[in-house]
Design a protein around this motif. Sequence first.
Motif, PDB file in Angstrom:
ATOM      1  N   ALA A  76       0.822  -1.216   0.000  1.00  0.00           N
ATOM      2  CA  ALA A  76       0.000   0.000   0.000  1.00  0.00           C
ATOM      3  C   ALA A  76       0.853   1.261   0.000  1.00  0.00           C
ATOM      4  CB  ALA A  76      -0.930   0.003   1.218  1.00  0.00           C
ATOM      5  N   ARG A  77       1.859   1.304   0.854  1.00  0.00           N
ATOM      6  CA  ARG A  77       2.631   2.535   1.005  1.00  0.00           C
ATOM      7  C   ARG A  77       3.741   2.688  -0.016  1.00  0.00           C
ATOM      8  NH1 ARG A  77       3.216   2.611   7.662  1.00  0.00           N
ATOM      9  NH2 ARG A  77       0.960   2.491   8.094  1.00  0.00           N
ATOM     10  N   GLY A  78       4.298   1.547  -0.455  1.00  0.00           N
ATOM     11  CA  GLY A  78       5.357   1.605  -1.449  1.00  0.00           C
ATOM     12  C   GLY A  78       4.835   1.567  -2.856  1.00  0.00           C
ATOM     13  N   VAL A  79       4.251   0.427  -3.246  1.00  0.00           N
ATOM     14  CA  VAL A  79       3.818   0.239  -4.632  1.00  0.00           C
ATOM     15  C   VAL A  79       2.701   1.199  -5.012  1.00  0.00           C
ATOM     16  CG1 VAL A  79       2.903  -1.399  -6.314  1.00  0.00           C
ATOM     17  CG2 VAL A  79       4.492  -2.192  -4.550  1.00  0.00           C
ATOM     18  N   LEU A  80       1.667   1.312  -4.180  1.00  0.00           N
ATOM     19  CA  LEU A  80       0.502   2.123  -4.554  1.00  0.00           C
ATOM     20  C   LEU A  80       0.675   3.606  -4.235  1.00  0.00           C
ATOM     21  CD1 LEU A  80      -2.427  -0.244  -3.476  1.00  0.00           C
ATOM     22  CD2 LEU A  80      -1.438   0.072  -5.755  1.00  0.00           C
ATOM     23  N   ALA A  81       1.199   3.931  -3.054  1.00  0.00           N
ATOM     24  CA  ALA A  81       1.293   5.336  -2.651  1.00  0.00           C
ATOM     25  C   ALA A  81       2.625   5.976  -3.026  1.00  0.00           C
ATOM     26  CB  ALA A  81       1.059   5.460  -1.140  1.00  0.00           C
ATOM     27  N   GLY A  82       3.635   5.170  -3.314  1.00  0.00           N
ATOM     28  CA  GLY A  82       4.923   5.718  -3.734  1.00  0.00           C
ATOM     29  C   GLY A  82       5.671   6.461  -2.647  1.00  0.00           C
ATOM     30  N   GLY A 113      15.689   7.649   1.087  1.00  0.00           N
ATOM     31  CA  GLY A 113      15.252   8.991   0.721  1.00  0.00           C
ATOM     32  C   GLY A 113      14.606   9.088  -0.639  1.00  0.00           C
ATOM     33  N   ALA A 114      14.844   8.115  -1.507  1.00  0.00           N
ATOM     34  CA  ALA A 114      14.254   8.144  -2.846  1.00  0.00           C
ATOM     35  C   ALA A 114      12.820   7.637  -2.808  1.00  0.00           C
ATOM     36  CB  ALA A 114      15.074   7.282  -3.800  1.00  0.00           C
ATOM     37  N   ALA A 115      11.993   8.156  -3.700  1.00  0.00           N
ATOM     38  CA  ALA A 115      10.636   7.631  -3.824  1.00  0.00           C
ATOM     39  C   ALA A 115      10.714   6.149  -4.175  1.00  0.00           C
ATOM     40  CB  ALA A 115       9.873   8.391  -4.892  1.00  0.00           C
ATOM     41  N   PHE A 116       9.727   5.384  -3.725  1.00  0.00           N
ATOM     42  CA  PHE A 116       9.765   3.938  -3.922  1.00  0.00           C
ATOM     43  C   PHE A 116      10.033   3.576  -5.379  1.00  0.00           C
ATOM     44  CE2 PHE A 116       7.725  -0.144  -4.854  1.00  0.00           C
ATOM     45  CZ  PHE A 116       8.320  -0.958  -3.904  1.00  0.00           C
ATOM     46  N   ALA A 117       9.326   4.189  -6.298  1.00  0.00           N
ATOM     47  CA  ALA A 117       9.463   3.847  -7.711  1.00  0.00           C
ATOM     48  C   ALA A 117      10.819   4.247  -8.277  1.00  0.00           C
ATOM     49  CB  ALA A 117       8.348   4.508  -8.527  1.00  0.00           C
ATOM     50  N   GLU A 118      11.526   5.159  -7.592  1.00  0.00           N
ATOM     51  CA  GLU A 118      12.817   5.639  -8.083  1.00  0.00           C
ATOM     52  C   GLU A 118      13.999   4.998  -7.363  1.00  0.00           C
ATOM     53  OE1 GLU A 118      12.610   9.832  -7.646  1.00  0.00           O
ATOM     54  OE2 GLU A 118      10.913  10.067  -9.027  1.00  0.00           O
ATOM     55  N   CYS A 119      13.721   4.197  -6.346  1.00  0.00           N
ATOM     56  CA  CYS A 119      14.792   3.547  -5.597  1.00  0.00           C
ATOM     57  C   CYS A 119      15.335   2.377  -6.409  1.00  0.00           C
ATOM     58  CB  CYS A 119      14.271   3.062  -4.246  1.00  0.00           C
ATOM     59  SG  CYS A 119      15.477   2.067  -3.329  1.00  0.00           S
ATOM     60  N   ALA A 120      16.634   2.415  -6.687  1.00  0.00           N
ATOM     61  CA  ALA A 120      17.240   1.372  -7.511  1.00  0.00           C
ATOM     62  C   ALA A 120      17.126   0.000  -6.850  1.00  0.00           C
ATOM     63  CB  ALA A 120      18.701   1.708  -7.778  1.00  0.00           C
ATOM     64  N   LEU A 151      25.007   4.673  11.742  1.00  0.00           N
ATOM     65  CA  LEU A 151      24.082   4.019  10.825  1.00  0.00           C
ATOM     66  C   LEU A 151      24.270   4.523   9.400  1.00  0.00           C
ATOM     67  CD1 LEU A 151      20.788   4.197  12.958  1.00  0.00           C
ATOM     68  CD2 LEU A 151      22.467   2.332  12.854  1.00  0.00           C
ATOM     69  N   GLY A 152      24.267   3.585   8.470  1.00  0.00           N
ATOM     70  CA  GLY A 152      24.296   3.945   7.060  1.00  0.00           C
ATOM     71  C   GLY A 152      22.879   4.043   6.521  1.00  0.00           C
ATOM     72  N   ARG A 153      22.766   4.273   5.227  1.00  0.00           N
ATOM     73  CA  ARG A 153      21.438   4.331   4.616  1.00  0.00           C
ATOM     74  C   ARG A 153      20.888   2.922   4.463  1.00  0.00           C
ATOM     75  NH1 ARG A 153      20.121   9.271   3.201  1.00  0.00           N
ATOM     76  NH2 ARG A 153      21.754  10.801   2.765  1.00  0.00           N
ATOM     77  N   ALA A 154      19.595   2.791   4.656  1.00  0.00           N
ATOM     78  CA  ALA A 154      18.954   1.484   4.560  1.00  0.00           C
ATOM     79  C   ALA A 154      17.738   1.589   3.652  1.00  0.00           C
ATOM     80  CB  ALA A 154      18.540   0.986   5.940  1.00  0.00           C
ATOM     81  N   HIS A 155      17.479   0.517   2.902  1.00  0.00           N
ATOM     82  CA  HIS A 155      16.343   0.500   1.982  1.00  0.00           C
ATOM     83  C   HIS A 155      15.128  -0.103   2.685  1.00  0.00           C
ATOM     84  CE1 HIS A 155      18.708   1.902  -1.384  1.00  0.00           C
ATOM     85  NE2 HIS A 155      19.630   1.003  -1.071  1.00  0.00           N
ATOM     86  N   THR A 156      14.628   0.647   3.663  1.00  0.00           N
ATOM     87  CA  THR A 156      13.469   0.201   4.429  1.00  0.00           C
ATOM     88  C   THR A 156      12.211   0.821   3.838  1.00  0.00           C
ATOM     89  OG1 THR A 156      13.978   1.975   5.985  1.00  0.00           O
ATOM     90  CG2 THR A 156      14.703  -0.244   6.554  1.00  0.00           C
ATOM     91  N   VAL A 157      11.217  -0.016   3.578  1.00  0.00           N
ATOM     92  CA  VAL A 157      10.051   0.431   2.824  1.00  0.00           C
ATOM     93  C   VAL A 157       9.037   1.166   3.678  1.00  0.00           C
ATOM     94  CG1 VAL A 157       8.670  -1.674   3.102  1.00  0.00           C
ATOM     95  CG2 VAL A 157       8.451  -0.324   1.023  1.00  0.00           C
ATOM     96  N   SER A 158       9.042   0.938   4.979  1.00  0.00           N
ATOM     97  CA  SER A 158       8.102   1.612   5.868  1.00  0.00           C
ATOM     98  C   SER A 158       8.587   1.419   7.292  1.00  0.00           C
ATOM     99  CB  SER A 158       6.681   1.048   5.710  1.00  0.00           C
ATOM    100  OG  SER A 158       5.748   1.735   6.518  1.00  0.00           O
TER     101      SER A 158
END
Length: 306
Positions: free
Chosen positions: A45-51, A57-64, A246-253
């Motif tokens: 819901a929050r990543g795929v649909l809401a972006g 820090g990048a938007a979900f759709a733009e995160c590599a 702490l480094g950057r982490a690819h946490t979706v929510s």
Amino acid sequence: MSDRSPAPGVIFLGGLGRSGTTLLERLLGESPGVTPLGEVVHLWARGVLAGEPCGCGAAFAECAFWRAVGARAFGGWTAELAERVLRLRQRVDRTRRIPSLRHADLPEYVAAYRRVYEAAAAVGGARLVIDSSKHASLAGCLAAGGVEVRVVHVVRDPRAVAHSWRRNVERPEDGRPMTRWGPVRTSLHWTAQNLALDLLGRRGVPVVRVRYEDLLADPRATLGALAAELGLDPAFPHVRGATAELGRAHTVSGNPMRFAVGRVALSRDDTWHHALPRSHRRLVTTLTLPLMSRYGYPMAPTEEAA
């Protein structure tokens, strides 16, 4: 779906929100061979649909990272996929189903998560992934569906949790206020989630419990004990005394601290001692006393008794 790698182990952080699961995920996620994913239950819901933005820090759709995970797992993220998983969640992933996790849609629901975990481990070069979704029902679904999951049951004094849920906090994703609960609702959810996680342990799911207060009192010792249980590197060089790097982490929510980078103070938040109204404190204590005592929380904390 594209080629699949061997299934990674899944460390599932369970407990009620505002109990310190995001902080623990960030600390464990710095270990070699581990990829933290945030609250995967909210990916759809929050990543795929809401972006909403990734922890990087990048938007979900733009995160590599998440683009690569989606491509590897499903050939790309689609609204149809996310909506399908959300419909399955409504039918399958319910706390009331924990005593008997049997549903015709369970295999399909678990398969979606398994694909995310496998793809994330492959993209992140990890052997373990961390899902801090918190919900005992999802942990139960994963275990019933054959996922190799180890649950870390994170518990915090219910009065501290109640204070956190009543505070006004803005979501960094969009500036809107985070959900607020009153003391009764918090107490009921705190009890239900903790009982549900205890039940999973009695049903044979590997569960290890850690208290928020112990983690902040002695981070290295608490993390070292968890490392022994979870098969992690016990060194934790990023934790030094009462601080962590702490480094950057690819946490979706997750909690806003998922965006924290650099030096972070590991200090216990006990503002509830003076900020939580006495009437709320008494109410929460009364409603949660059996489990509160079981987890080692006194009716009158030493700071108050002094």
